[in-house]
Enzyme design. Structure first.
Site, PDB file in Angstrom:
ATOM      1  N   TRP A  15       0.031  -2.192 -12.103  1.00 17.77           N
ATOM      2  CA  TRP A  15      -0.595  -1.182 -12.971  1.00 17.77           C
ATOM      3  C   TRP A  15      -2.055  -1.519 -13.279  1.00 17.77           C
ATOM      4  O   TRP A  15      -2.759  -0.726 -13.880  1.00 17.77           O
ATOM      5  CB  TRP A  15       0.197  -1.039 -14.281  1.00 17.77           C
ATOM      6  CG  TRP A  15       1.601  -0.525 -14.094  1.00 17.77           C
ATOM      7  CD1 TRP A  15       2.216  -0.207 -12.908  1.00 17.77           C
ATOM      8  CD2 TRP A  15       2.571  -0.266 -15.119  1.00 17.77           C
ATOM      9  NE1 TRP A  15       3.493   0.232 -13.132  1.00 17.77           N
ATOM     10  CE2 TRP A  15       3.749   0.204 -14.482  1.00 17.77           C
ATOM     11  CE3 TRP A  15       2.571  -0.380 -16.512  1.00 17.77           C
ATOM     12  CZ2 TRP A  15       4.898   0.554 -15.194  1.00 17.77           C
ATOM     13  CZ3 TRP A  15       3.711  -0.037 -17.222  1.00 17.77           C
ATOM     14  CH2 TRP A  15       4.865   0.425 -16.571  1.00 17.77           C
ATOM     15  N   LYS A  16      -2.482  -2.717 -12.922  1.00 13.40           N
ATOM     16  CA  LYS A  16      -3.865  -3.195 -13.183  1.00 13.40           C
ATOM     17  C   LYS A  16      -4.213  -2.988 -14.662  1.00 13.40           C
ATOM     18  O   LYS A  16      -3.331  -3.089 -15.508  1.00 13.40           O
ATOM     19  CB  LYS A  16      -4.839  -2.502 -12.237  1.00 13.40           C
ATOM     20  CG  LYS A  16      -4.421  -2.683 -10.764  1.00 13.40           C
ATOM     21  CD  LYS A  16      -5.496  -2.351  -9.782  1.00 13.40           C
ATOM     22  CE  LYS A  16      -4.980  -2.570  -8.366  1.00 13.40           C
ATOM     23  NZ  LYS A  16      -5.981  -2.357  -7.344  1.00 13.40           N
ATOM     24  N   HIS A 109      -4.980 -12.061  -6.394  1.00 12.88           N
ATOM     25  CA  HIS A 109      -5.407 -10.688  -6.087  1.00 12.88           C
ATOM     26  C   HIS A 109      -6.913 -10.689  -5.837  1.00 12.88           C
ATOM     27  O   HIS A 109      -7.661 -11.401  -6.508  1.00 12.88           O
ATOM     28  CB  HIS A 109      -5.044  -9.754  -7.247  1.00 12.88           C
ATOM     29  CG  HIS A 109      -5.196  -8.311  -6.875  1.00 12.88           C
ATOM     30  ND1 HIS A 109      -6.417  -7.697  -6.801  1.00 12.88           N
ATOM     31  CD2 HIS A 109      -4.275  -7.385  -6.504  1.00 12.88           C
ATOM     32  CE1 HIS A 109      -6.244  -6.439  -6.410  1.00 12.88           C
ATOM     33  NE2 HIS A 109      -4.958  -6.224  -6.222  1.00 12.88           N
ATOM     34  N   GLU A 111      -9.167  -8.726  -6.635  1.00 14.68           N
ATOM     35  CA  GLU A 111      -9.998  -8.398  -7.811  1.00 14.68           C
ATOM     36  C   GLU A 111     -10.191  -9.630  -8.687  1.00 14.68           C
ATOM     37  O   GLU A 111     -11.253  -9.817  -9.288  1.00 14.68           O
ATOM     38  CB  GLU A 111      -9.352  -7.232  -8.594  1.00 14.68           C
ATOM     39  CG  GLU A 111      -9.515  -5.924  -7.839  1.00 14.68           C
ATOM     40  CD  GLU A 111      -8.451  -4.874  -8.122  1.00 14.68           C
ATOM     41  OE1 GLU A 111      -7.679  -5.019  -9.078  1.00 14.68           O
ATOM     42  OE2 GLU A 111      -8.391  -3.897  -7.340  1.00 14.68           O
ATOM     43  N   GLU A 181      -3.256  -7.678   1.692  1.00 20.33           N
ATOM     44  CA  GLU A 181      -4.035  -6.584   1.124  1.00 20.33           C
ATOM     45  C   GLU A 181      -5.454  -6.620   1.688  1.00 20.33           C
ATOM     46  O   GLU A 181      -6.312  -7.354   1.166  1.00 20.33           O
ATOM     47  CB  GLU A 181      -4.109  -6.726  -0.398  1.00 20.33           C
ATOM     48  CG  GLU A 181      -2.770  -6.602  -1.089  1.00 20.33           C
ATOM     49  CD  GLU A 181      -2.912  -5.989  -2.480  1.00 20.33           C
ATOM     50  OE1 GLU A 181      -2.257  -4.990  -2.734  1.00 20.33           O
ATOM     51  OE2 GLU A 181      -3.706  -6.498  -3.285  1.00 20.33           O
ATOM     52  N   GLY A 187      -7.634   0.722  -3.311  1.00 20.39           N
ATOM     53  CA  GLY A 187      -8.201   1.739  -4.188  1.00 20.39           C
ATOM     54  C   GLY A 187      -9.187   2.664  -3.499  1.00 20.39           C
ATOM     55  O   GLY A 187      -9.908   3.408  -4.170  1.00 20.39           O
ATOM     56  N   GLY A 248      -0.847   0.015  -6.058  1.00 22.47           N
ATOM     57  CA  GLY A 248      -1.701   0.113  -7.244  1.00 22.47           C
ATOM     58  C   GLY A 248      -1.659   1.532  -7.787  1.00 22.47           C
ATOM     59  O   GLY A 248      -0.725   1.932  -8.485  1.00 22.47           O
ATOM     60  N   GLY A 249      -2.673   2.315  -7.439  1.00 27.54           N
ATOM     61  CA  GLY A 249      -2.848   3.675  -7.976  1.00 27.54           C
ATOM     62  C   GLY A 249      -1.578   4.515  -8.009  1.00 27.54           C
ATOM     63  O   GLY A 249      -1.257   5.112  -9.053  1.00 27.54           O
TER      64      GLY A 249
HETATM   65  P1  PGA Z   1      -4.116   0.462  -4.476  1.00 22.33           P
HETATM   66  O1  PGA Z   1      -4.069  -1.037  -5.042  1.00 22.33           O
HETATM   67  O2  PGA Z   1      -2.705   0.838  -4.086  1.00 22.33           O
HETATM   68  O3  PGA Z   1      -4.636   1.292  -5.622  1.00 22.33           O
HETATM   69  O4  PGA Z   1      -5.021   0.476  -3.306  1.00 22.33           O
HETATM   70  C1  PGA Z   1      -3.258  -2.020  -4.444  1.00 22.33           C
HETATM   71  C2  PGA Z   1      -3.489  -3.357  -5.101  1.00 22.33           C
HETATM   72  O5  PGA Z   1      -4.632  -3.694  -5.407  1.00 22.33           O
HETATM   73  O6  PGA Z   1      -2.538  -4.113  -5.358  1.00 22.33           O
END
Ligand code: PGA
Length: 265
Positions: A15-16, A109, A111, A181, A187, A248-249
């Site tokens: 869910w970030k 991750h 990020e 990933e 994203g 994610g999204g």
């Molecule tokens: P995303 O993110 O599905 O929004 O591309 C995936 C993630 O960063 O785990």
């Protein structure tokens, strides 16, 4: 394209930094409603395991909702420190997560590597700490677009895997989930093609074979992540070496997420 309904898969919703605790409660209740049919019939295929990874502020709320409504999903977290307790203002320890019933914790991750300067060394310490507390790390690896265009994607992923798997026992390695990933796909709506994703996941399996051994290589679950959605999930999951998705999204929309979870039917 139909994936093999017998193959065990893990679908994880990251869910970030979204969903305050009111919104998180609503999202988990929507999942509960979609995953429980009025006639009691099961919605999730037997071979599918699901984890949800809310922000820290919503973990307790989501845990309570999962338990009281018997929602068939495991609780996850997005990060943790590698030390159990002490003077680390603002941090959350693996011990605290384990006590809340968290089973899966995302580590490395992109990020966190990019915005919070997490190195492979830190990711290894976090992975060790998560394992020590009986939880499963979901270890993210992947290359940037520049690295891919320069033909260095495999080298980058190999370095990230070496940092985590060298010197690790088969028993420990088998408790790790690897998530491939590609950073350029996160994203952005630009998913890797199923065959590119499969190619890298097969390579990851091979590398784990070199670093740990054949049993770990055969048994380790490998997820794909990066713009996975309800339209591409079945094709991605039909690939031989892909054992799940890190979403994610699309995990913020209960209907889309449940469609993804059921796409191996
Ligand atoms: P995303 O993110 O599905 O929004 O591309 C995936 C993630 O960063 O785990």
């Amino acid at each position: 394209m139909n994936a093999n309904p017998e193959k065990p898969v893990l679908i994880s919703g990251n869910w970030k930094m979204n969903e305050n605790h009111f919104e998180a409660l609503r999202l988990v209740q929507e999942l509960a409603a979609l995953l429980h049919l009025p006639n009691g019939e099961k919605v999730l295929p037997d071979s599918v395991t699901v984890s949800v990874h809310p922000p820290f502020t919503s973990i307790r709320t989501v845990q309570t909702a999962i338990e009281s409504d018997h929602v068939p999903v495991f609780l996850g977290a997005q990060n943790c420190h590698y030390i159990d307790k002490g003077a680390y203002t603002g941090e959350v320890s693996p011990d605290m997560l384990a006590k809340l019933g968290v089973q899966y914790v995302i580590t490395g991750h992109s990020e966190r590597r990019e915005y919070f300067l997490e190195t492979d060394e830190i990711v290894r310490k976090k992975t060790d700490a998560i394992l020590r507390h009986g939880m499963h790390p979901i270890l993210c690896v992947g290359e940037t677009l520049e690295e891919r265009n320069a033909g260095e994607a495999h080298k980058k992923v190999r370095t990230q895997l070496q940092a985590i798997f060298s010197g690790r026992s088969t028993e420990e390695a088998l408790r790790v989930v690897v998530a491939y990933e590609p950073i350029w796909a996160i994203g952005t709506g630009m998913t890797a093609t199923a065959s590119d994703a499969e190619d890298m996941c097969a390579y990851i399996r091979e590398e784990i074979g070199q670093l740990v051994g054949p049993e770990a290589a055969d048994g380790i679950p490998i997820q794909y992540g990066g713009s996975a959605n309800e339209q591409n999930s079945a094709e991605l999951l039909s690939q031989k070496n892909i054992n799940g998705l890190l979403v994610g999204g699309a995990s913020l929309d209960a209907k889309k997420f449940v469609t993804i979870c059921c796409s191996i039917r």
